[in-house]
Design a protein around this motif. Sequence first.
Motif, PDB file in Angstrom:
ATOM      1  N   VAL A 142       0.840  -1.188   0.000  1.00 38.25           N
ATOM      2  CA  VAL A 142       0.000   0.000   0.000  1.00 38.25           C
ATOM      3  C   VAL A 142       0.878   1.243   0.000  1.00 38.25           C
ATOM      4  N   GLY A 143       0.538   2.176  -0.900  1.00 34.71           N
ATOM      5  CA  GLY A 143       1.129   3.502  -0.904  1.00 34.71           C
ATOM      6  C   GLY A 143       0.015   4.531  -0.914  1.00 34.71           C
ATOM      7  N   ALA A 144       0.144   5.571  -0.115  1.00 30.74           N
ATOM      8  CA  ALA A 144      -0.895   6.604  -0.062  1.00 30.74           C
ATOM      9  C   ALA A 144      -0.245   7.947   0.216  1.00 30.74           C
ATOM     10  N   ARG A 145      -0.966   9.024  -0.165  1.00 28.98           N
ATOM     11  CA  ARG A 145      -0.447  10.376   0.030  1.00 28.98           C
ATOM     12  C   ARG A 145      -1.609  11.312   0.345  1.00 28.98           C
ATOM     13  N   VAL A 146      -1.393  12.217   1.305  1.00 24.47           N
ATOM     14  CA  VAL A 146      -2.320  13.311   1.569  1.00 24.47           C
ATOM     15  C   VAL A 146      -1.521  14.613   1.567  1.00 24.47           C
ATOM     16  N   GLY A 147      -2.170  15.694   1.107  1.00 21.39           N
ATOM     17  CA  GLY A 147      -1.478  16.977   0.986  1.00 21.39           C
ATOM     18  C   GLY A 147      -0.668  17.055  -0.278  1.00 21.39           C
ATOM     19  N   ASP A 148      -0.297  18.295  -0.638  1.00 18.16           N
ATOM     20  CA  ASP A 148       0.501  18.463  -1.857  1.00 18.16           C
ATOM     21  C   ASP A 148       1.572  19.532  -1.693  1.00 18.16           C
ATOM     22  N   GLY A 149       1.916  19.850  -0.454  1.00 16.28           N
ATOM     23  CA  GLY A 149       2.931  20.880  -0.219  1.00 16.28           C
ATOM     24  C   GLY A 149       4.228  20.297   0.279  1.00 16.28           C
ATOM     25  N   ASP A 150       5.086  21.190   0.723  1.00 20.78           N
ATOM     26  CA  ASP A 150       6.396  20.806   1.261  1.00 20.78           C
ATOM     27  C   ASP A 150       6.475  21.192   2.731  1.00 20.78           C
ATOM     28  N   PRO A 151       7.218  20.412   3.545  1.00 23.77           N
ATOM     29  CA  PRO A 151       7.965  19.207   3.180  1.00 23.77           C
ATOM     30  C   PRO A 151       7.061  17.979   3.061  1.00 23.77           C
ATOM     31  N   THR A 152       7.590  16.926   2.460  1.00 21.62           N
ATOM     32  CA  THR A 152       6.903  15.645   2.393  1.00 21.62           C
ATOM     33  C   THR A 152       7.594  14.678   3.357  1.00 21.62           C
ATOM     34  N   ILE A 153       6.792  14.103   4.227  1.00 20.44           N
ATOM     35  CA  ILE A 153       7.317  13.168   5.233  1.00 20.44           C
ATOM     36  C   ILE A 153       6.674  11.807   4.998  1.00 20.44           C
ATOM     37  N   VAL A 154       7.500  10.764   4.972  1.00 22.55           N
ATOM     38  CA  VAL A 154       7.032   9.406   4.721  1.00 22.55           C
ATOM     39  C   VAL A 154       6.952   8.643   6.036  1.00 22.55           C
ATOM     40  N   LEU A 155       5.793   8.037   6.299  1.00 20.62           N
ATOM     41  CA  LEU A 155       5.610   7.150   7.443  1.00 20.62           C
ATOM     42  C   LEU A 155       5.620   5.712   6.941  1.00 20.62           C
ATOM     43  N   ASN A 156       6.607   4.954   7.378  1.00 20.02           N
ATOM     44  CA  ASN A 156       6.838   3.620   6.831  1.00 20.02           C
ATOM     45  C   ASN A 156       6.591   2.539   7.872  1.00 20.02           C
ATOM     46  N   GLY A 157       5.854   1.506   7.471  1.00 20.88           N
ATOM     47  CA  GLY A 157       5.690   0.327   8.305  1.00 20.88           C
ATOM     48  C   GLY A 157       5.631  -0.912   7.447  1.00 20.88           C
ATOM     49  N   HIS A 158       6.034  -2.045   7.997  1.00 21.14           N
ATOM     50  CA  HIS A 158       5.910  -3.303   7.263  1.00 21.14           C
ATOM     51  C   HIS A 158       4.793  -4.123   7.882  1.00 21.14           C
ATOM     52  N   ILE A 159       4.074  -4.852   7.037  1.00 16.65           N
ATOM     53  CA  ILE A 159       2.921  -5.616   7.512  1.00 16.65           C
ATOM     54  C   ILE A 159       3.208  -7.110   7.637  1.00 16.65           C
ATOM     55  N   ASP A 160       4.368  -7.573   7.190  1.00 13.84           N
ATOM     56  CA  ASP A 160       4.698  -8.983   7.383  1.00 13.84           C
ATOM     57  C   ASP A 160       5.202  -9.202   8.808  1.00 13.84           C
ATOM     58  N   VAL A 161       4.961 -10.402   9.315  1.00 13.25           N
ATOM     59  CA  VAL A 161       5.412 -10.780  10.652  1.00 13.25           C
ATOM     60  C   VAL A 161       6.136 -12.114  10.566  1.00 13.25           C
ATOM     61  N   VAL A 162       6.964 -12.396  11.561  1.00 12.92           N
ATOM     62  CA  VAL A 162       7.609 -13.706  11.598  1.00 12.92           C
ATOM     63  C   VAL A 162       6.581 -14.758  12.002  1.00 12.92           C
ATOM     64  N   PRO A 163       6.785 -16.023  11.616  1.00  8.24           N
ATOM     65  CA  PRO A 163       5.822 -17.072  11.995  1.00  8.24           C
ATOM     66  C   PRO A 163       5.618 -17.157  13.503  1.00  8.24           C
ATOM     67  N   ALA A 164       4.412 -17.559  13.879  1.00  6.60           N
ATOM     68  CA  ALA A 164       4.054 -17.617  15.301  1.00  6.60           C
ATOM     69  C   ALA A 164       4.782 -18.730  16.043  1.00  6.60           C
ATOM     70  N   ALA A 204       4.486  -1.857   3.791  1.00  7.48           N
ATOM     71  CA  ALA A 204       5.440  -2.601   2.975  1.00  7.48           C
ATOM     72  C   ALA A 204       5.422  -4.083   3.301  1.00  7.48           C
ATOM     73  N   ILE A 205       5.814  -4.883   2.318  1.00  7.48           N
ATOM     74  CA  ILE A 205       5.943  -6.329   2.510  1.00  7.48           C
ATOM     75  C   ILE A 205       7.422  -6.694   2.650  1.00  7.48           C
ATOM     76  N   GLY A 206       7.676  -7.864   3.219  1.00  8.14           N
ATOM     77  CA  GLY A 206       8.980  -8.503   3.109  1.00  8.14           C
ATOM     78  C   GLY A 206      10.096  -7.962   3.964  1.00  8.14           C
ATOM     79  N   GLU A 207       9.807  -7.111   4.949  1.00  8.66           N
ATOM     80  CA  GLU A 207      10.905  -6.568   5.756  1.00  8.66           C
ATOM     81  C   GLU A 207      11.602  -7.663   6.544  1.00  8.66           C
ATOM     82  N   GLU A 208      10.842  -8.646   7.011  1.00 10.88           N
ATOM     83  CA  GLU A 208      11.429  -9.682   7.864  1.00 10.88           C
ATOM     84  C   GLU A 208      12.413 -10.575   7.115  1.00 10.88           C
TER      85      GLU A 208
END
Length: 389
Positions: free
Chosen positions: A60-82, A142-146
């Motif tokens: 998933v990628g998303a954006r709100v606003g159209d000015g400066d500065p642009t700040i990216v909030l990053n997280g991964h959704i994959d987890v290690v096996p239980a 994001a996917i695949g960080e693990e």
Amino acid sequence: MAQTRTKSELAELIADLVAIETENPPGNEAGCTDYIIDWFDEHGIDADRVEQPYPDRPQVGARVGDGDPTIVLNGHIDVVPAGDLDQWSTGPYDAVIEDGSLYGRGSVDMKTGVALGMLAMTEFKHTFEGGKFDGSLVFHAAIGEETAEPGTKSLLEAGYDGDYGVVLEPTGMRTATSEKGLAWYEITVMGDPSHASRPDQGTNAIQHARPVLDALTAYDEEVRKREDALVGQAYATVTKLEAGTKENVVPEKAVITVDRRFLPSESADEIDDEIDDLLTEIAVDHGVGINWERTRTYESASIPTDSDFASVFRERSAAVADVSTEPWGIQASTDVRNFVNDAGIEAITWGPGDISQAHTYDEHVDLAHAADGYEVLTRALTDLFRSEP
């Protein structure tokens, strides 16, 4: 009342995300991607399904606003096996709340961070539309960080980038401006199989592995002398030894796995040379056939400790949660390297939660700490959007 509502919304969102099993391997993130896109749609935000690098594992990628500065909030959704389900007090995907903590795989690492990013997107969408100040906010699921896959890297390359980045991993709300690198090496020591009733007919790969293991122990002792003020020592740890096919067969090969944690001053290519030199010497001195490969890499990354961007997060974390403002680095490896090394974006690793909970049985997050984290994040973003550092 607004603060109470936000705390309730945050707890509910974390629980929803944790309840969606996204184990990697095998890479089962698609259901969570669907949930996030639908959630954004319900909140009036256009979110994109990004099918790079793997169409069956969308991001998933998303954006709100159209000015400066642009700040990216990053997280991964994959987890290690239980892991062993019998070791969990509750089901790993039941998202049970008990004594103020939410339990489940991924609660700390890092669906709490993902939830913070999602809520911040909705809040700042209204802020930008109200004209209070200018700027733009980008969100990554994001996917695949693990498993060191190029999820975050591909999102940045697809245009979901900015001037600054926050990788929302659990740091106890300390602001990390550097991180260790990680390289995994697989070393194969060759032998010659024979029946164990005639052991001298073959060549036992386990016996040939002994000088390799001895040399790796000495190598670990040497690299431990290398230190960084923020991330600590380097390490070279043998984590696996696999050999043999049957009880009565002399093994024809032994495979040794080494986990090499390295400092911002080191590089994976330099470590390749060290490993190659070490194994070449053993092969010559002991007449042993040895092959090796680097199977996974997380490069180290760092930005200046006096970064104005990092200072805003330090100050807000101290004000809300009494967190130290001393410069700090994280000893784990995160996708911040994709921001700093691949995209040239100034970025930090920061987020609520105790990193010692990551990958554990009964993994859990303190919901009050998570709510404090959301307050820190929104205050820091407000400061940054009012006046670009």
